[in-house]
Design a protein around this motif. Structure first.
Motif, PDB file in Angstrom:
ATOM      1  N   GLY A 181      50.560  47.969  80.285  1.00  0.00           N
ATOM      2  CA  GLY A 181      51.789  47.015  79.724  1.00  0.00           C
ATOM      3  C   GLY A 181      53.038  47.636  79.681  1.00  0.00           C
ATOM      4  O   GLY A 181      53.967  46.889  80.054  1.00  0.00           O
ATOM      5  N   ALA A 182      53.056  48.923  79.473  1.00  0.00           N
ATOM      6  CA  ALA A 182      54.599  49.628  79.593  1.00  0.00           C
ATOM      7  C   ALA A 182      54.978  49.312  80.849  1.00  0.00           C
ATOM      8  O   ALA A 182      56.219  49.401  81.038  1.00  0.00           O
ATOM      9  CB  ALA A 182      54.324  50.913  78.893  1.00  0.00           C
ATOM     10  N   ALA A 183      54.355  49.644  81.943  1.00  0.00           N
ATOM     11  CA  ALA A 183      54.621  49.490  83.492  1.00  0.00           C
ATOM     12  C   ALA A 183      55.409  48.158  83.566  1.00  0.00           C
ATOM     13  O   ALA A 183      56.311  48.070  84.367  1.00  0.00           O
ATOM     14  CB  ALA A 183      53.635  50.034  84.265  1.00  0.00           C
ATOM     15  N   GLN A 184      54.764  47.217  83.260  1.00  0.00           N
ATOM     16  CA  GLN A 184      55.148  45.635  83.571  1.00  0.00           C
ATOM     17  C   GLN A 184      56.414  45.700  82.624  1.00  0.00           C
ATOM     18  O   GLN A 184      57.469  44.705  82.993  1.00  0.00           O
ATOM     19  CB  GLN A 184      54.059  44.639  83.147  1.00  0.00           C
ATOM     20  CG  GLN A 184      52.862  44.920  84.199  1.00  0.00           C
ATOM     21  CD  GLN A 184      53.296  44.929  85.727  1.00  0.00           C
ATOM     22  OE1 GLN A 184      53.977  44.034  85.933  1.00  0.00           O
ATOM     23  NE2 GLN A 184      52.781  46.095  86.387  1.00  0.00           N
ATOM     24  N   LEU A 185      56.284  45.689  81.371  1.00  0.00           N
ATOM     25  CA  LEU A 185      57.331  45.388  80.494  1.00  0.00           C
ATOM     26  C   LEU A 185      58.713  46.196  80.499  1.00  0.00           C
ATOM     27  O   LEU A 185      59.817  45.690  80.349  1.00  0.00           O
ATOM     28  CB  LEU A 185      56.959  45.671  78.937  1.00  0.00           C
ATOM     29  CG  LEU A 185      55.873  44.687  78.515  1.00  0.00           C
ATOM     30  CD1 LEU A 185      55.337  45.376  77.171  1.00  0.00           C
ATOM     31  CD2 LEU A 185      56.299  43.435  78.494  1.00  0.00           C
ATOM     32  N   ARG A 186      58.376  47.329  81.438  1.00  0.00           N
ATOM     33  CA  ARG A 186      59.763  48.262  81.635  1.00  0.00           C
ATOM     34  C   ARG A 186      60.549  47.497  82.577  1.00  0.00           C
ATOM     35  O   ARG A 186      61.826  47.638  82.608  1.00  0.00           O
ATOM     36  CB  ARG A 186      59.260  49.413  82.333  1.00  0.00           C
ATOM     37  CG  ARG A 186      60.544  50.522  82.424  1.00  0.00           C
ATOM     38  CD  ARG A 186      59.943  51.961  83.211  1.00  0.00           C
ATOM     39  NE  ARG A 186      59.163  52.597  81.907  1.00  0.00           N
ATOM     40  CZ  ARG A 186      57.713  52.920  82.240  1.00  0.00           C
ATOM     41  NH1 ARG A 186      57.310  52.337  83.445  1.00  0.00           N
ATOM     42  NH2 ARG A 186      57.165  53.425  81.398  1.00  0.00           N
ATOM     43  N   GLN A 187      60.024  46.633  83.234  1.00  0.00           N
ATOM     44  CA  GLN A 187      60.849  45.612  84.380  1.00  0.00           C
ATOM     45  C   GLN A 187      61.827  44.744  83.735  1.00  0.00           C
ATOM     46  O   GLN A 187      63.163  44.651  83.950  1.00  0.00           O
ATOM     47  CB  GLN A 187      60.105  44.905  85.052  1.00  0.00           C
ATOM     48  CG  GLN A 187      58.989  45.559  86.011  1.00  0.00           C
ATOM     49  CD  GLN A 187      58.191  44.709  86.825  1.00  0.00           C
ATOM     50  OE1 GLN A 187      58.573  43.759  87.453  1.00  0.00           O
ATOM     51  NE2 GLN A 187      56.896  44.994  86.914  1.00  0.00           N
ATOM     52  N   ILE A 192      59.299  48.579  74.026  1.00  0.00           N
ATOM     53  CA  ILE A 192      58.749  48.631  72.562  1.00  0.00           C
ATOM     54  C   ILE A 192      57.718  47.718  72.373  1.00  0.00           C
ATOM     55  O   ILE A 192      56.928  47.673  71.352  1.00  0.00           O
ATOM     56  CB  ILE A 192      59.903  48.360  71.731  1.00  0.00           C
ATOM     57  CG1 ILE A 192      59.551  48.726  70.189  1.00  0.00           C
ATOM     58  CG2 ILE A 192      60.454  46.985  72.052  1.00  0.00           C
ATOM     59  CD1 ILE A 192      59.247  49.929  70.020  1.00  0.00           C
ATOM     60  N   TYR A 193      57.708  46.483  73.350  1.00  0.00           N
ATOM     61  CA  TYR A 193      56.455  45.388  72.924  1.00  0.00           C
ATOM     62  C   TYR A 193      55.326  45.930  73.315  1.00  0.00           C
ATOM     63  O   TYR A 193      54.245  45.196  73.137  1.00  0.00           O
ATOM     64  CB  TYR A 193      57.164  44.093  73.494  1.00  0.00           C
ATOM     65  CG  TYR A 193      58.072  43.685  72.775  1.00  0.00           C
ATOM     66  CD1 TYR A 193      58.069  42.804  71.609  1.00  0.00           C
ATOM     67  CD2 TYR A 193      59.473  43.640  73.516  1.00  0.00           C
ATOM     68  CE1 TYR A 193      59.204  42.272  71.078  1.00  0.00           C
ATOM     69  CE2 TYR A 193      60.493  43.027  72.725  1.00  0.00           C
ATOM     70  CZ  TYR A 193      60.289  42.221  71.494  1.00  0.00           C
ATOM     71  OH  TYR A 193      61.403  41.778  71.129  1.00  0.00           O
ATOM     72  N   LEU A 290      52.907  58.563  64.872  1.00  0.00           N
ATOM     73  CA  LEU A 290      52.858  57.758  63.605  1.00  0.00           C
ATOM     74  C   LEU A 290      53.854  56.620  63.734  1.00  0.00           C
ATOM     75  O   LEU A 290      53.522  55.577  62.939  1.00  0.00           O
ATOM     76  CB  LEU A 290      53.445  58.890  62.413  1.00  0.00           C
ATOM     77  CG  LEU A 290      52.345  60.193  62.389  1.00  0.00           C
ATOM     78  CD1 LEU A 290      52.880  60.819  61.177  1.00  0.00           C
ATOM     79  CD2 LEU A 290      50.964  59.506  62.011  1.00  0.00           C
ATOM     80  N   THR A 291      54.787  56.551  64.346  1.00  0.00           N
ATOM     81  CA  THR A 291      55.701  55.264  64.406  1.00  0.00           C
ATOM     82  C   THR A 291      54.959  54.313  65.201  1.00  0.00           C
ATOM     83  O   THR A 291      55.026  53.104  64.547  1.00  0.00           O
ATOM     84  CB  THR A 291      56.946  55.752  65.398  1.00  0.00           C
ATOM     85  OG1 THR A 291      57.594  56.697  64.531  1.00  0.00           O
ATOM     86  CG2 THR A 291      57.654  54.660  65.232  1.00  0.00           C
ATOM     87  N   PHE A 292      54.025  54.516  66.153  1.00  0.00           N
ATOM     88  CA  PHE A 292      53.360  53.566  66.867  1.00  0.00           C
ATOM     89  C   PHE A 292      52.378  52.993  65.996  1.00  0.00           C
ATOM     90  O   PHE A 292      52.266  51.730  65.740  1.00  0.00           O
ATOM     91  CB  PHE A 292      52.603  54.193  68.000  1.00  0.00           C
ATOM     92  CG  PHE A 292      51.917  53.279  68.821  1.00  0.00           C
ATOM     93  CD1 PHE A 292      52.417  52.745  70.041  1.00  0.00           C
ATOM     94  CD2 PHE A 292      50.695  52.775  68.465  1.00  0.00           C
ATOM     95  CE1 PHE A 292      51.606  51.957  70.902  1.00  0.00           C
ATOM     96  CE2 PHE A 292      49.836  51.712  69.441  1.00  0.00           C
ATOM     97  CZ  PHE A 292      50.535  51.389  70.424  1.00  0.00           C
TER      98      PHE A 292
END
Length: 369
Positions: A181-187, A192-193, A290-292
């Motif tokens: 998910g991070a790899a796709q949202l990074r684009q 953060i989502y 912990l923030t996550f």
């Protein structure tokens, strides 16, 4: 040293005679069999007077060659004559496999068989569910008949014993979901989502779905194999003979254990997946662990948790009923146990995925999207 069967071709009064020597056994006849299969001449007589032993394979080889060459078998001992006669009488001219019917006939016939099998199976599963419902009503009216110890034992087997494998699987799934998910949202600069994606996907769908699949492969197959073996060894018939209901003693504890443990296992799997997502997020995205976790509480609506908890007992019921039903259908031989166990796992996983799709549409329509 092995003594091979030998042969010689003699001419006797203008008639070719094949003389066989030594033991005509399965372990010694290899060279002779190759010679007879490639022999192209004519033979009028096969002499067995110099053979020392003969078995079924040797007798069949001699008879086959004699029939091909229309030769007479002579010199056989009484034992050899009895064996040759037995092999000749046992031989059949029928086809090894029946002739293949036309495709335009085979297809409708097979479709009809499948329809009939489906109708019979539907009646059987309805009858089985009726037995379960009647047994449930009986236990409600007479709670003292409930098998508490068997129920606790099944809770341990279905739930406690599977915590390790389900926890590890869910942890790794959380890592995969968060990383991909991070790899796709990074684009789009929206890493953060990843927290939203991981939290909602695991609590709403993947946690309970993957848990149901694991329980189907682990406990559903065990139910089918255990009950199938008991059916095969006539233990279930013995229980009925002494007045013990197999549904009360064997089936209900397993079904109730799966129904009760699935919500707990599903929630546990979701938590482990979120921990896995938080772990990989700290390593790759720089989001503190912990923030996550704190952010999960803010971005995941409470109805996502309820969606997973509502689906879990239904999935547990499907898995347990399928496993118990297939186990009770075992009959005939031990091969049936393996077949029914496989069918239990396949059908349970298929039904779980179908119901999950139904729940997805249903909860979207009621506004819990």
């Amino acid at each position: 040293m092995r003594q091979w069967a030998e042969y010689s071709l003699e001419d006797e009064g203008g008639r070719a005679k094949l003389v066989l020597k030594g033991p005509l056994l399965i372990s010694t006849i290899g060279k002779l069999d190759r010679y007879l299969r490639t022999f192209e001449g004519e033979v009028a007589e096969i002499d067995l007077s110099q053979t020392t032993a003969i078995d079924t394979v040797g007798a069949w080889t001699v008879l086959r060659f004699a029939r091909e060459r229309e030769a007479e078998v002579t010199g056989a001992t009484e034992q050899a004559k009895r064996l040759l006669k037995a092999v000749e009488e046992a031989e059949s001219s029928a086809d090894i496999s029946p002739p293949l019917r036309l495709l335009r006939l085979r297809v409708p016939e097979r479709v009809g068989e499948l329809v009939l099998e489906f109708s019979v199976g539907a009646r059987q599963i309805i009858a089985f569910m009726g037995q379960v419902v009647l047994c449930s009503l009986t236990l409600i009216r007479h709670p003292s008949r409930f098998r508490g110890k068997a129920f606790v034992r099944q809770l341990e087997l279905v739930g406690v014993s599977s915590l390790a494998i389900i926890g590890l699987m869910s942890f790794l799934i959380g890592i995969v979901v968060a990383q991909q998910g991070a790899a796709q949202l990074r684009q789009f600069g929206a890493e953060i989502y990843t927290i939203n994606l991981t939290g909602r996907l695991t609590l709403r769908e993947l946690g309970v779905l993957m848990t149901a699949i694991m329980v189907a492969g682990r406990s559903g197959s065990a139910f089918a194999a255990q009950l199938g073996t008991m059916k095969l060894t006539e233990e279930i018939d013995a229980m009925r003979t002494i007045g013990v209901s197999p549904t009360e003693a064997l089936i209900m504890p397993r079904i109730l254990a799966a129904v009760f443990m699935m919500p707990l296992l599903g929630f546990y799997a979701s938590v482990m997946a979120i921990i896995g997502g938080a772990f990989i997020a700290e390593l790759t995205l720089g989001i503190p662990f912990l923030t996550f976790l704190q952010r999960i509480r803010e971005v995941v609506p409470i109805h996502d948790v309820w969606v997973g908890l509502i689906k879990a007992p239904v999935f547990g019921l499907i898995v347990a009923v399928t496993g118990c039903y297939q186990g009770m259908q075992v009959q005939g031989n031990s091969e049936e146990v393996g077949l029914r166990t496989t069918m239990a796992v396949v059908q349970a996983i298929f039904m779980v995925i179908v119901l999950d799709a139904f729940f997805a549409v249903f909860f979207t329509e009621v506004g819990w999207a």
